[in-house]
Design a protein around this motif. Structure first.
Motif, PDB file in Angstrom:
ATOM      1  N   ARG A  30       9.566 -23.101  67.069  1.00  0.00           N
ATOM      2  CA  ARG A  30       8.321 -23.861  67.261  1.00  0.00           C
ATOM      3  C   ARG A  30       7.618 -24.088  65.932  1.00  0.00           C
ATOM      4  O   ARG A  30       7.088 -25.184  65.680  1.00  0.00           O
ATOM      5  CB  ARG A  30       7.403 -23.128  68.231  1.00  0.00           C
ATOM      6  CG  ARG A  30       7.937 -23.014  69.635  1.00  0.00           C
ATOM      7  CD  ARG A  30       6.922 -22.382  70.599  1.00  0.00           C
ATOM      8  NE  ARG A  30       7.600 -22.005  71.827  1.00  0.00           N
ATOM      9  CZ  ARG A  30       8.050 -20.788  72.090  1.00  0.00           C
ATOM     10  NH1 ARG A  30       7.880 -19.803  71.223  1.00  0.00           N
ATOM     11  NH2 ARG A  30       8.670 -20.545  73.225  1.00  0.00           N
ATOM     12  N   THR A  31       7.589 -23.082  65.088  1.00  0.00           N
ATOM     13  CA  THR A  31       6.951 -23.227  63.774  1.00  0.00           C
ATOM     14  C   THR A  31       7.662 -24.285  62.945  1.00  0.00           C
ATOM     15  O   THR A  31       7.029 -25.129  62.298  1.00  0.00           O
ATOM     16  CB  THR A  31       6.957 -21.884  63.030  1.00  0.00           C
ATOM     17  OG1 THR A  31       6.189 -20.936  63.775  1.00  0.00           O
ATOM     18  CG2 THR A  31       6.360 -22.027  61.641  1.00  0.00           C
ATOM     19  N   SER A  34       6.749 -27.719  64.123  1.00  0.00           N
ATOM     20  CA  SER A  34       5.425 -28.110  63.624  1.00  0.00           C
ATOM     21  C   SER A  34       5.507 -28.590  62.179  1.00  0.00           C
ATOM     22  O   SER A  34       4.869 -29.587  61.806  1.00  0.00           O
ATOM     23  CB  SER A  34       4.457 -26.930  63.734  1.00  0.00           C
ATOM     24  OG  SER A  34       4.244 -26.574  65.082  1.00  0.00           O
ATOM     25  N   ARG A 104       0.986 -30.445  71.203  1.00  0.00           N
ATOM     26  CA  ARG A 104       0.683 -29.180  70.537  1.00  0.00           C
ATOM     27  C   ARG A 104       0.210 -29.418  69.103  1.00  0.00           C
ATOM     28  O   ARG A 104      -0.660 -28.710  68.594  1.00  0.00           O
ATOM     29  CB  ARG A 104       1.939 -28.306  70.545  1.00  0.00           C
ATOM     30  CG  ARG A 104       1.828 -26.940  69.897  1.00  0.00           C
ATOM     31  CD  ARG A 104       3.111 -26.169  70.174  1.00  0.00           C
ATOM     32  NE  ARG A 104       3.101 -24.838  69.585  1.00  0.00           N
ATOM     33  CZ  ARG A 104       3.694 -24.516  68.438  1.00  0.00           C
ATOM     34  NH1 ARG A 104       4.359 -25.449  67.752  1.00  0.00           N
ATOM     35  NH2 ARG A 104       3.651 -23.285  67.969  1.00  0.00           N
ATOM     36  N   ALA A 105       0.792 -30.438  68.448  1.00  0.00           N
ATOM     37  CA  ALA A 105       0.419 -30.763  67.071  1.00  0.00           C
ATOM     38  C   ALA A 105      -0.807 -31.673  66.996  1.00  0.00           C
ATOM     39  O   ALA A 105      -1.246 -32.016  65.895  1.00  0.00           O
ATOM     40  CB  ALA A 105       1.595 -31.437  66.375  1.00  0.00           C
TER      41      ALA A 105
END
Length: 235
Positions: A30-31, A34, A104-105
């Motif tokens: 996930r990181t 992003s 999410r971003a």
């Protein structure tokens, strides 16, 4: 023309509510996603197109505002592909995961559209689709959703196949170096046998990036659950 691209894995397990108690296992992925999306935003695109694999019934364009959900994966979560009127079709899972990543971003850098690419689409048509996407606007960015082989371990969805590691290694090298020729050369028959759902979207990317002069960075590579996951940024 294509000014940037991000490649991300497409499992619904990226959504923590779907993964539940195993959510932390994909924190690094996930990181990395992003970080890849930040590269897209920095490219100042006129439009962002999310490309993901799907079955034949869900292929084709998805306009801005199209909705998706993870109800079928046990999570009461709905997502939307940018702002706009709701589209006539629900997003396939790969595009829904892309929409979740963008939400999410807090993506707001450009309008967002989607296109579902049949996992069985022949390589030549994938390349042509990519060329068409790149030619649609002056500054196009792609978010490409797709996984590598699902046959990396005995407990993998497709069981263990000795060819899987080499296939994923070649795909990872190509994605990390923005090697469009190597992506275009991926064997659709072998990819299907290895359940590598990312093959078609990656070849769309290869077509879109022809002549764009982009460089690539591989931000994440692993095979949790016996499935090859990659995150890459091209700019």
């Amino acid at each position: 023309m294509l000014v940037a691209a991000a490649v991300c894995p497409a499992p619904p397990l990226l959504v923590p509510e779907v993964a539940a108690g195993a959510a932390a296992e994909l924190d690094d992925a996930r990181t990395a996603c992003s970080d890849a999306l930040a590269v897209l935003a920095a490219s100042r695109p006129d439009v962002l197109v999310v490309v993901g694999s799907c079955d034949a019934d869900h292929q084709g364009p998805y306009p801005q505002g199209s909705r998706g959900s993870f109800h079928g994966f046990g999570a009461d979560i709905e997502v939307r592909l940018g702002e706009g009127e709701e589209g006539p079709r629900l997003l396939p899972a790969s595009l829904a995961v892309g929409a979740w990543l963008l939400g999410r971003a807090r993506w707001g850098a450009a309008p967002v559209e989607g296109i579902g690419v049949a996992a069985s689409l022949e390589a030549a048509r994938c390349l042509e689709t990519g060329r068409e996407l790149a030619a649609a606007d002056e500054r196009v960015a792609l978010l490409v959703m797709g996984d590598g082989s699902a046959c990396r371990t005995l407990k993998a969805p497709g069981y263990l196949d000795d060819r899987a590691a080499a296939f994923d290694a070649a795909a990872g090298r190509a994605l990390g170096s923005a090697d469009t020729d190597a992506l275009a050369a991926l064997d659709p028959v072998l990819a299907a046998e290895l359940q590598a759902a990312g093959r078609a979207p990656w070849q769309v990317l290869a077509g879109a990036a022809e002549g764009a002069g982009l460089g690539g960075r591989l931000l994440y590579e692993d095979a949790p659950y016996g499935v090859g996951y990659f995150v890459a940024a091209w700019s």
